[in-house]
Design an enzyme around this catalytic site. Structure first.
Site, PDB file in Angstrom:
ATOM      1  N   LYS A  66       0.820  -1.228   0.000  1.00 24.81           N
ATOM      2  CA  LYS A  66       0.000   0.000   0.000  1.00 24.81           C
ATOM      3  C   LYS A  66       0.849   1.272   0.000  1.00 24.81           C
ATOM      4  CE  LYS A  66      -4.071  -2.025   2.161  1.00 24.81           C
ATOM      5  NZ  LYS A  66      -5.113  -1.909   3.177  1.00 24.81           N
ATOM      6  N   THR A 154       2.976   0.780  21.438  1.00 23.54           N
ATOM      7  CA  THR A 154       4.206   1.560  21.236  1.00 23.54           C
ATOM      8  C   THR A 154       3.820   3.036  21.087  1.00 23.54           C
ATOM      9  OG1 THR A 154       5.048  -0.348  20.032  1.00 23.54           O
ATOM     10  CG2 THR A 154       6.283   1.707  19.788  1.00 23.54           C
TER      11      THR A 154
HETATM   12  P1  ATR Z   1      -2.000  -2.933   9.987  1.00 18.90           P
HETATM   13  O1  ATR Z   1      -1.481  -2.328   8.733  1.00 18.90           O
HETATM   14  O2  ATR Z   1      -2.847  -4.164   9.775  1.00 18.90           O
HETATM   15  O3  ATR Z   1      -2.663  -1.944  10.881  1.00 18.90           O
HETATM   16  P2  ATR Z   1       0.536  -2.857  11.396  1.00 18.90           P
HETATM   17  O4  ATR Z   1       0.900  -1.622  10.688  1.00 18.90           O
HETATM   18  O5  ATR Z   1       1.563  -3.907  11.578  1.00 18.90           O
HETATM   19  O6  ATR Z   1      -0.705  -3.565  10.724  1.00 18.90           O
HETATM   20  O7  ATR Z   1      -0.045  -2.440  12.844  1.00 18.90           O
HETATM   21  C1  ATR Z   1      -0.434  -3.351  13.770  1.00 18.90           C
HETATM   22  C2  ATR Z   1      -1.012  -2.654  15.012  1.00 18.90           C
HETATM   23  O8  ATR Z   1      -1.391  -3.680  15.922  1.00 18.90           O
HETATM   24  C3  ATR Z   1      -0.040  -1.771  15.765  1.00 18.90           C
HETATM   25  O9  ATR Z   1      -0.746  -0.745  16.412  1.00 18.90           O
HETATM   26  C4  ATR Z   1       0.538  -2.759  16.776  1.00 18.90           C
HETATM   27  O10 ATR Z   1       1.083  -2.149  17.930  1.00 18.90           O
HETATM   28  P3  ATR Z   1       2.622  -1.638  17.929  1.00 18.90           P
HETATM   29  O11 ATR Z   1       2.637  -0.355  17.167  1.00 18.90           O
HETATM   30  O12 ATR Z   1       2.959  -1.484  19.350  1.00 18.90           O
HETATM   31  O13 ATR Z   1       3.404  -2.737  17.249  1.00 18.90           O
HETATM   32  C5  ATR Z   1      -0.698  -3.508  17.147  1.00 18.90           C
HETATM   33  N1  ATR Z   1      -0.453  -4.820  17.735  1.00 18.90           N
HETATM   34  C6  ATR Z   1      -0.143  -5.967  17.074  1.00 18.90           C
HETATM   35  N2  ATR Z   1      -0.008  -6.989  17.946  1.00 18.90           N
HETATM   36  C7  ATR Z   1      -0.270  -6.474  19.188  1.00 18.90           C
HETATM   37  C8  ATR Z   1      -0.322  -7.022  20.511  1.00 18.90           C
HETATM   38  N3  ATR Z   1      -0.085  -8.326  20.724  1.00 18.90           N
HETATM   39  N4  ATR Z   1      -0.635  -6.209  21.539  1.00 18.90           N
HETATM   40  C9  ATR Z   1      -0.873  -4.900  21.328  1.00 18.90           C
HETATM   41  N5  ATR Z   1      -0.846  -4.303  20.100  1.00 18.90           N
HETATM   42  C10 ATR Z   1      -0.555  -5.088  19.049  1.00 18.90           C
END
Ligand code: ATR
Length: 282
Positions: A66, A154
Site C-alpha cells: 500500500k 508503542t
Molecule cells: P495494519 O497495517 O494491519 O494496521 P501494522 O501496521 O503492523 O498492521 O499495525 C499493527 C497494530 O497492531 C499496531 O498498532 C501494533 O502495535 P505496535 O505499534 O505497538 O506494534 C498492534 N499490535 C499488534 N499486535 C499487538 C499485541 N499483541 N498487543 C498490542 N498491540 C498489538
C-alpha cells in the site's frame, strides 16, 4: 467488452475481493472480471510494468504494497497522500491515480449500521496505530470528530498517527492501560489491531469494564465472526460493529470510483456474513 479489475498483493490468493466485486458487477448489471495479480516482493516492479500493458480499468492494492505502490503512480489524491497509503488505483486515460478507501469504508459501514451517529459530537478512541488505524483516523477527523485519542502498545507510533490530525480534532496518545481506565469518556471505540484475529481468538487488546453502556465498540477484525472484544461489549450493553461492513464498503468505494456509479451494498454485507458463517475452512 467488460471491465477488468484486480488485486495486487502478497499473499493474495485467499482474498475475498474477487467474490465481493463479482457481486457488485452482477448487482449493477455490468460485465467484467476481477483477477488476483499475486506478486512476490522481488517481482513487484516487473509485475507492475506488465500490468501497464494490460487494459486494466482499476485495481486494488493490499499488504504489503500500500505504500510501495506510490512511486509507480502518476497521481495520488489528497486523502491517500495524507494517509500515506493507497489501496485503490484507477486507470484513467492511461494514467494510474491512487486513492485510499479503507478509512472511508469504515466510516460508511458505521453510518449504515448506526445512521443516528453524529460524528461531529462523537468522542473517539482508536486502539492501535498501524496502517489500518491511519486511514480510519483521517476519515474520522475529516468527518469532524472533536476528539480522537489513540491508544497503542508503542507510544511513538501513536504520536506519529496523531500527526494526521486535521480541522479542530483534538488527540492525545494513551497507553493501553490508561485507555482501559478512561474508557467511559468515549462514545466510539475502534479496535484496529490484529489482536483477537483467528487463530488467536482468545486475544483481547483491553478489558471493557469501564465502557459506557450506549457506546459503540467496533472491531475491524472480521474473522472470527464475533471477536472476544465484541462479545464483551455486547455483554456490557454496548452497541457493536464488526469488520464485515468495512471490508465490503472499502470495496464498494473502489468499485464506485472505477465505474462512476453508486453501489448500495447492505445486501452484500448480509450475503458475505452468510458465507462466513458457512465457511469452515479455518
Ligand atoms: P495494519 O497495517 O494491519 O494496521 P501494522 O501496521 O503492523 O498492521 O499495525 C499493527 C497494530 O497492531 C499496531 O498498532 C501494533 O502495535 P505496535 O505499534 O505497538 O506494534 C498492534 N499490535 C499488534 N499486535 C499487538 C499485541 N499483541 N498487543 C498490542 N498491540 C498489538
Amino acid at each position: 467488452m467488460g471491465y477488468l479489475f484486480g488485486l495486487v498483493g502478497y499473499p493474495a490468493r485467499d482474498s475475498k475481493s474477487p467474490w465481493i466485486h463479482e457481486q457488485f458487477l452482477k448487482k449493477q448489471g455490468e460485465q467484467g472480471a476481477y483477477r488476483i495479480f499475486e506478486t512476490s516482493p522481488d517481482a513487484l516492479e516487473d509485475k507492475l510494468q506488465a500490468l501497464k500493458m494490460v487494459e486494466v480499468d482499476g485495481f486494488n492494492v493490499t499488504v504489503p504494497y500500500k505504500e510501495e505502490i506510490i512511486p509507480y503512480l502518476d497521481e495520488v489524491d489528497s486523502y491517500a497522500s495524507s494517509v500515506g497509503a493507497v489501496n485503490t488505483v484507477h486507470v484513467q486515460d492511461g494514467k494510474w491515480i491512487g486513492y485510499n478507501t479503507d478509512g472511508k469504508g469504515y466510516v460508511r459501514s458505521l453510518l449504515e449500521e448506526y445512521p443516528d451517529t453524529n460524528l461531529k459530537k462523537t468522542q473517539v478512541l482508536i486502539l492501535g496505530a498501524g496502517g489500518a488505524a491511519r486511514g480510519i483516523y483521517r476519515a474520522l477527523a475529516e468527518a469532524g470528530a472533536p476528539v480522537i485519542d489513540i491508544a497503542n502498545r508503542t507510544a511513538s507510533r501513536g504520536e506519529a498517527l496523531r500527526k494526521l490530525r486535521c480541522g479542530s480534532t483534538e488527540s492525545s496518545v494513551l497507553s493501553l492501560e490508561e485507555a482501559e481506565e478512561d474508557l467511559s469518556h468515549y462514545d466510539l471505540i475502534v479496535q484496529t489491531t490484529s489482536v483477537g484475529m483467528t487463530p488467536n481468538e482468545s486475544g483481547q487488546i483491553i478489558s471493557l469494564r469501564n465502557v459506557k453502556p450506549n457506546a459503540i465498540v467496533s472491531d475491524i477484525v472480521y474473522k472470527p465472526f464475533e471477536t472476544s472484544l465484541l462479545k464483551e461489549a455486547k455483554n456490557r450493553g454496548a452497541r457493536v460493529l464488526n469488520g464485515h461492513g468495512m471490508l465490503i464498503y472499502q470495496a464498494a468505494l473502489a468499485f464506485e470510483q472505477w465505474t462512476e456509479t453508486f453501489v448500495e451494498a447492505n445486501d452484500i454485507v448480509t450475503k458475505f456474513e452468510q458465507q462466513l458463517k458457512g465457511d469452515t475452512t479455518c
